[in-house]
Design a protein around this motif. Sequence first.
Motif, PDB file in Angstrom:
ATOM      1  N   THR A  84     -54.858   4.312  16.340  1.00 32.14           N
ATOM      2  CA  THR A  84     -53.959   3.522  15.199  1.00 32.14           C
ATOM      3  C   THR A  84     -52.928   4.636  16.309  1.00 32.14           C
ATOM      4  O   THR A  84     -51.513   4.379  16.115  1.00 32.14           O
ATOM      5  CB  THR A  84     -54.393   5.125  14.482  1.00 32.14           C
ATOM      6  OG1 THR A  84     -55.677   5.001  14.062  1.00 32.14           O
ATOM      7  CG2 THR A  84     -53.253   6.032  13.225  1.00 32.14           C
ATOM      8  N   GLY A 127     -57.087  -2.931  14.517  1.00 30.78           N
ATOM      9  CA  GLY A 127     -59.034  -2.544  14.247  1.00 30.78           C
ATOM     10  C   GLY A 127     -59.915  -3.800  14.598  1.00 30.78           C
ATOM     11  O   GLY A 127     -61.124  -3.437  15.140  1.00 30.78           O
ATOM     12  N   GLN A 176     -57.659   0.250   9.279  1.00 32.69           N
ATOM     13  CA  GLN A 176     -58.437   0.486  10.611  1.00 32.69           C
ATOM     14  C   GLN A 176     -60.030   0.537  10.482  1.00 32.69           C
ATOM     15  O   GLN A 176     -61.099   0.896  10.450  1.00 32.69           O
ATOM     16  CB  GLN A 176     -58.188   1.372  11.425  1.00 32.69           C
ATOM     17  CG  GLN A 176     -57.824   2.466  10.655  1.00 32.69           C
ATOM     18  CD  GLN A 176     -56.348   2.903  10.055  1.00 32.69           C
ATOM     19  OE1 GLN A 176     -55.997   1.859   9.473  1.00 32.69           O
ATOM     20  NE2 GLN A 176     -55.016   3.244  11.210  1.00 32.69           N
TER      21      GLN A 176
END
Length: 287
Positions: A162, A120, A229
């Motif tokens: 993702t 992230g 995230q």
Amino acid sequence: MQLLDNDTFAAWTFLTPALILLGVFVIWPIAYVFYLSFTAGSFTSTGIYWIGLKNYWRLLLTPDFGQVVGNTLYFTAATLIPSIVIPLGLAVLLNRSLALRGILRSAYFLPSIISLVAAGLGFRWLFQNTGPVNALLNLFGIAPIAWLGDTFWAMPVVIIMTVWKQLGFNMVVFLAGLQAIPSSRYEAAELDGANAWQQFWHITLPGLRPTVIFVAVTTAIFTLRSFEQVFVMTGGGPLNSTNLLVYYIYQEAFAQFDFGYAAAAATLLLAVTLVLVYLQLRTTREE
């Protein structure tokens, strides 16, 4: 009369420690969260008190919760499809190419072992206003985009990260499924004149059906529980556009200290997850 034979006694002896740990650290917390979903108050001197189904009713009436559910459904669907299609295509290509299969498989799998927090932070750096992505766009004369500060672009950036994180794991699972399909089926298809697409459609996909279901369910569960995230990249913003269900539960529980309401949302998330697991087990049993 002997109540337990030696094998049964030995089995219970070895299982009891694991069952105790499972009960203390899994079953009891789940049961307590379910109980909390029917309560209000806090863990202070005032304590908690029973309010019945009011927390669940609040979930239905709260506009923010409706937006969060919509965000979660959009995020799950937009992540699930490429997380199946792209790894499946890569697995088919790697399964046919023996030259660099090991190196490429390791390279594609590498994102799966990187922590979500690190990934992230990396993607937040890439997509910041003065980051490499905007620098690349500037070379083509395109104005910089506030990727993580725009209500339209923030969610796609989280989805891209993702998918990138999940790609390698799903590819390895598909590779294992492909190698379980007998090569004699492809040899017979070639003798019958079937081209590569026909072989993929009539042999590969039916042979991978249990694998596809497993990947779909595990990826859906992975996306439904996404938290890191969002926490690292957007904080649920801008304007709540990337707020997902787990992050919403975290906010309500540990920022607003509304534990009963957060427990109700967590219970609904658990129910959806159990339904997905049940569908996977039922399909696998049928196979």
